[in-house]
Design a protein around this motif. Structure first.
Motif, short mmCIF file in Angstrom:
data_model
loop_
_atom_site.label_atom_id
_atom_site.label_comp_id
_atom_site.label_asym_id
_atom_site.label_seq_id
_atom_site.Cartn_x
_atom_site.Cartn_y
_atom_site.Cartn_z
N ALA C 336 0.53 -1.29 -0.10
CA ALA C 336 -0.17 -0.23 0.01
C ALA C 336 0.80 0.90 0.02
CB ALA C 336 -0.59 0.19 1.38
N LEU C 337 0.72 2.38 -0.77
CA LEU C 337 1.15 3.77 0.28
C LEU C 337 1.25 3.46 1.48
CD1 LEU C 337 -1.25 6.19 -1.60
CD2 LEU C 337 0.78 5.12 -2.74
N ARG C 338 2.73 3.80 1.86
CA ARG C 338 3.35 4.07 3.27
C ARG C 338 2.96 5.24 3.56
NH1 ARG C 338 9.24 1.74 2.19
NH2 ARG C 338 8.60 2.14 0.11
N GLN C 339 3.37 5.94 4.79
CA GLN C 339 3.11 6.73 5.35
C GLN C 339 1.93 8.10 4.87
OE1 GLN C 339 7.15 8.15 3.66
NE2 GLN C 339 7.96 7.50 6.12
N LEU C 340 1.00 7.63 4.63
CA LEU C 340 -0.61 7.99 3.85
C LEU C 340 -0.31 9.57 5.31
CD1 LEU C 340 -2.80 6.75 2.10
CD2 LEU C 340 -1.34 9.01 1.34
#
Lengths: 423, 423, 423, 423
Positions: C336-340
């Motif tokens: 997934a997108l990290r650090q969202l």
């Protein structure tokens, strides 16, 4: 004796700071103002830097960074923290500064106690300078906290109000014949202290002159205002006219108009302007304009000093020990010049310049006075915030012509009326 | 005779402006600088306002708005166009200003020619003041256009270069014993002109002193720079040290370094710095720092004037009539003080303050000098851009301590060496 | 439940302020920063003004002048104390503010406890707004004190350092096909809170795009700097280029170079820059220049929000409850997108403007967001100082393009590579 | 054909400058304004730098220093003369600039005449860009000289006044259904010119909306003022409210109140404000506040462009060829949107940002538009000072939200009334 004097001067600083909370002691309300806790630390730094560093056996700074944080303006000592940023330094806090002070005090007392007579004699002038330096900051601490508190809508007071002395009495003139007079501190040899800028004692030629025997009052200032004083360019120095218009000056610095009544912020709270009290917190520009309006002028510093030496003391001066924290009314005349020392620093018409033959001290201490001799005007006397022992006839205080936050006032002068000079 | 003098003064302004294009005459390169065509118009406005308006039979202003546009600073005359915006007024153009000047000239000549002797006598001082006022602006016109042209990468010259005079010669010292001396212009009664700030003549007490017999040279200044002059805080007044660091001053105002060689912008183009010429375009701060570095000081204005009266004239002064447009080298000493009048205005250590007993004139003319007596330092002598007839021993020029665009230089002074004073 | 939520939000503010001394809480280090005790008072003023004043039975302000002192920017509520002067108000002190808070808390709990259901339902949204308002100030309190402490040569830390998470992992790209998408908060009807600027939900057309799956790291930023990133005008917006040269920006805001090594001031002290951590405290100008250098761009806020809704949550976000007080490294990708949410607020390329159909609330509350919709850029996500419960996909944070003291970072975006879009 | 187009564009610049004296052409009245002769030289420098330098056989600059003096903002071309100092450069004078222009013209015509078809095809886009660049400066030259002349108490006019067109007519609304629309210039392939910021053509989703069919008038603006428009904070963006109070804005930029009557400075002199004419010289802040007051909003740039493409032309636009030098009244409605092209540039609610997929050109030409995409708002349409051929539906003009010296006005927009959308 030096140790008891040391203890006394140092304790007085803490006594002045005692009514102020940690938050009060932190604020720098404009670049000219320093936080209380900065004053408390800086005067300690002075002893640490100029006495302990050179004479303590195993000297180490109390805290390395304090060297940098609490230097005021001594270029020779190294870089320093930017003056307008003194108010962003939350740490060391007020309590930490107290610990710093206690540490310096212990070490200073140890040092003084342990010196042989020869070394003590050599060192005493620097320690003495440290006392007078601390006294200057005692006065500044009060002027500065006055400004800090003035910006607070809660209108906090530093201290309770005292009786302000009743009537200002009639203004009389005293005349002096002048001639070739001597100006400046008598000598350092007589054991009394002076700053280097009061030296050398030298001759000046004075034309006959006269001085008002008391300060200008609020009531007289109100008349000046009512007569358009702040709106008539012909009364003003060009720089002054520019300044009052740029900054919308229409009354002394701490005056506030509410529903048509003038109030004054003081260290004892906000009170209706009392017409019998000396006007204070005015710039040199305003003092000069008032004198023009009155058809008079400001005294030169030589005139002031010459007269001050001729006059008998007129009762106890209104200095900080009176705890009025504000100028008092002049009261009935005793025949001498009233309000000479204390109440308000008095603007003169003299620029702050070196006396003929002036030499500043070597090293960092030499930066104490000489380098400020441009774009400033001399003030004489003392004020209600000046520590006792810090006012004398030869003392030269100085501020830029536009400064209003110091406790300043004015005394009128004039050329002598022909043939009337009594001395 | 007043008419021929009028014609001469007025023509000289136009002669000085002649090499300048309409565009040159329009530019205001900084607030202190005024456009050439503004100078040309303002000096005409002076005659229109202070002479014609009150004495012309059916006076009407040449152009209503000129009243507003060409007032410099006379508050009593009414509102005026903001000084920093003089350069945004493209119209009236240079040619229109010429028409304005011609109109005023016709009317002035008519007026002077038609006055009876009584009226003429009463009016002559104001007209004479107008001449000296115009001469001041002739000098300013040249200082100002020098700044304008200095900002142009094309490096335009105002005039061709002349021979600059060879060697500066050895610097010698001349000693004066001082005592109770008289300072100020002798009298207006003797028919010679002076400004009100040169009055009254009065006594001052001078300690024995000595003066350098010529100005400080570029070569000497380069030695100061090489010795870290601009990097050593102990040499500087505090305000000066702040200023040189804020504005990155590292050399005199018009000096430019190119590949390690110093060049100087002058009215005759950009040339390598000549070590024999007087250093010029330095602020009071720089002059003071140089004197500290040299272990000397600047003269007071009283010392300068007293010495200038004692000295014989040393050949023709380098004023504007020499058309050098720049200081010349001092040349071989004749025994007298060299370069006293002309070359560079000389910074003194005296603040610009009223003489004891000073009274300014009534009305708008009274704004001429007195209101500028704060935050400025006195300069004495004259410079290469000063019109002949505009330099005298009692003349008090003044600028703020940081001003560098005027043609300024310095002469060293010192306390007398004990027992060596010849007078 | 509203009462326990109230207690929780209010207590968290005091918990965050607890490590700070009265002096720390007093300082305003620049106009954008507010003192800690001001934040603590202002959020109380919000409840007093917008809840108690209208609904308390016998409402009287806790202190008249607080009304004036602790208004932030609500013009409709009346005049307010000038923002840049918040740091000159030493009183009320930190302890007095605590008493103010306790008084408001008592009265709020009384009010909430005593309301009938109908009134409570009507009032709940304003109280809920007060919670989110206080959470915003919790975040600001931390950003602000970080700035205050950063100016102190003693390098004080707010809290001890935690583990920062190891490697940033490989940067991967995730692709989105766009098309006609919906943006904005779903609805206020579902009971979840949002600010008015997140409404109305509306349609936008997105072209296919891709996003980096983690934030840019310090290591990548050092490569940008090494490649002349701060010296190459072609990479910069014109305003950005002017700004970095005027203010001499050569690295992120809190970076300090010592003997060739970069250190970073953080809330946990000053540490060597860790190349695996996200770069933070960069302006929009710097983020944009970095993206240009990388051949990429910043995401629009619609792209960011659309992607954030499509992604699964990737473990606990690094918000204030993690007590790292600083971004953590991205760690290994979960796909997934990290650090969202958390770590750094992410600059977008979108100006902060009203959504189509935006209407602000009536009255003073209507000033909350809409009036700031000019000259600001949108940031999305959240940061390590954001209170939990205060981050969501539709949240629109905003700052001027030059702001660096907020905890900001960047995520790269790009147009989709043709034919590769998975969704 | 390229040669005759070249001659035509270049001659028009000189025609516009012809009424201006050398002094007029020299003045820079504020940093945003450039002197007329600078405009005339800079547009020539553009051809010299971007065409002649690369394609002339034995290229040498006309004058080395012009390279430096007449660069506007191209960092890639090298250092340049500081923008706020353009007005201190008296030389080259207006006549010298004429010689520079003639030299460039000769060389450009030689170059164009001597190119083979292949080279010409490659070079034509840059030459074409030079035409449009020069047209932009033609418009700026007029806006700038308007400001210069406005500061002159003599109230000079640039040109005589023309008939201004009578009644503004009734304001009607036109409705558009929106949906997925295409925005941006069609293509460079069809041979028509556009700037890079108008590309690429792309899709946007528009909600149904409506537009006022004419600009807001002075009469309507007077009603806004009478209703306290400039004194009601709730109408203003926060930045706008701060700005109008700092700078004391109380009416459009060129309005002057005299004895209770509003006058307007125009290029044709100073005239009483005509209520039928469009209001002009307002900032984005003022336009936005007016729209709030009217219960409406500004159009987005996409809404404006979409509508402009749908509308039939409504007679000749009031562009510079009409020689009105000022907006004209809207006149009777023909059913189409009135005043779309010409009269006033129309503020939109869109920030100036890159279109999706925007790529700027390589090299210095790439600095033309992209780097200004921050802190500016888009304006659409054209104005009475725009050269014909320089207005089109896709044209994106841009200024900071506070700019008032450009010839700006506003057209109201609103969301569509439900169920009434005709398209």
């Amino acid at each position: 004796m030096l140790t008891s004097r040391y203890a006394e001067v140092r304790a007085y600083t803490e006594q002045l700071a005692a009514p102020l909370s940690p938050e009060d002691q932190t604020v720098q309300s404009m670049p000219d103002v320093s936080p209380t806790k900065w004053h408390r630390a800086h005067v300690s730094w002075f002893f640490e830097t100029f006495v302990l560093a050179d004479h303590e056996a195993r000297f180490a700074p109390f805290q390395d960074q304090y060297w940098f944080l609490f230097n005021s303006y001594y270029e020779a000592v190294g870089p320093r923290y930017a003056r307008p940023l003194r108010g962003v330094i939350s740490r060391p806090g007020a309590h930490d500064v107290g610990r710093y002070r206690a540490n310096i005090d212990d070490r200073m007392q140890d040092l003084i106690g342990g010196l042989d007579d020869g070394t003590l004699t050599k060192l005493a002038p620097t320690i003495e300078l440290g006392f007078h330096h601390e006294q200057q900051h005692q006065e500044l601490l009060l002027m500065d906290i006055k400004h800090v508190l003035s910006l607070n809508p809660l209108e906090p007071a530093y201290a309770p109000r005292r009786d302000s002395g009743g009537s200002a009495g009639v203004l009389a003139w005293k005349e002096y014949e002048g001639g070739l007079v001597e100006i400046g501190h008598e000598s350092m040899a007589d054991g009394t202290f002076c700053f280097d800028n009061e030296l050398p004692r030298h001759q000046q030629w004075l034309q006959p002159y006269r001085l008002a025997d008391r300060l200008v009052t609020n009531g007289e200032w109100l008349a000046f205002m009512a007569d358009g004083g702040y709106r008539r360019p012909e009364l003003w120095l060009s720089d002054g006219w520019a300044r009052i218009n740029e900054e919308h000056w229409r009354a002394p610095f701490y005056w506030i108009e509410r529903d048509g009544v003038w109030f004054e912020h003081t260290l004892t709270g906000t009170w209706p302007v009392d017409p019998e009290l000396p006007v204070c917190h005015i710039s040199h520009y305003e003092a000069d304009a008032y004198a023009s309006w009155a058809g008079k002028r400001l005294p030169t510093e030589a005139e002031w000093e010459h007269a001050a030496r001729l006059e008998e003391s007129d009762g106890p001066a209104n200095l900080a020990d009176q705890q009025t924290w504000h100028p008092r009314s002049a009261g009935v005349s005793s025949g001498a010049l009233r309000q000479l020392f204390g109440d308000c620093w008095e603007w003169t018409s003299s620029a702050y310049l070196p006396y003929p033959g002036f030499r500043h001290a070597d090293g960092a201490i030499g930066e104490y006075n000489g380098k400020f001799m441009s774009n400033q005007m001399v003030l004489r006397g003392g004020c209600a915030l000046t520590p006792p022992g810090h006012a004398r006839a030869s003392y030269r205080n100085f501020f830029p012509a536009g400064a209003r936050w110091p406790l300043t006032g004015l005394r009128l002068a004039d050329d002598a009326v022909t043939g009337r000079g009594p001395r």
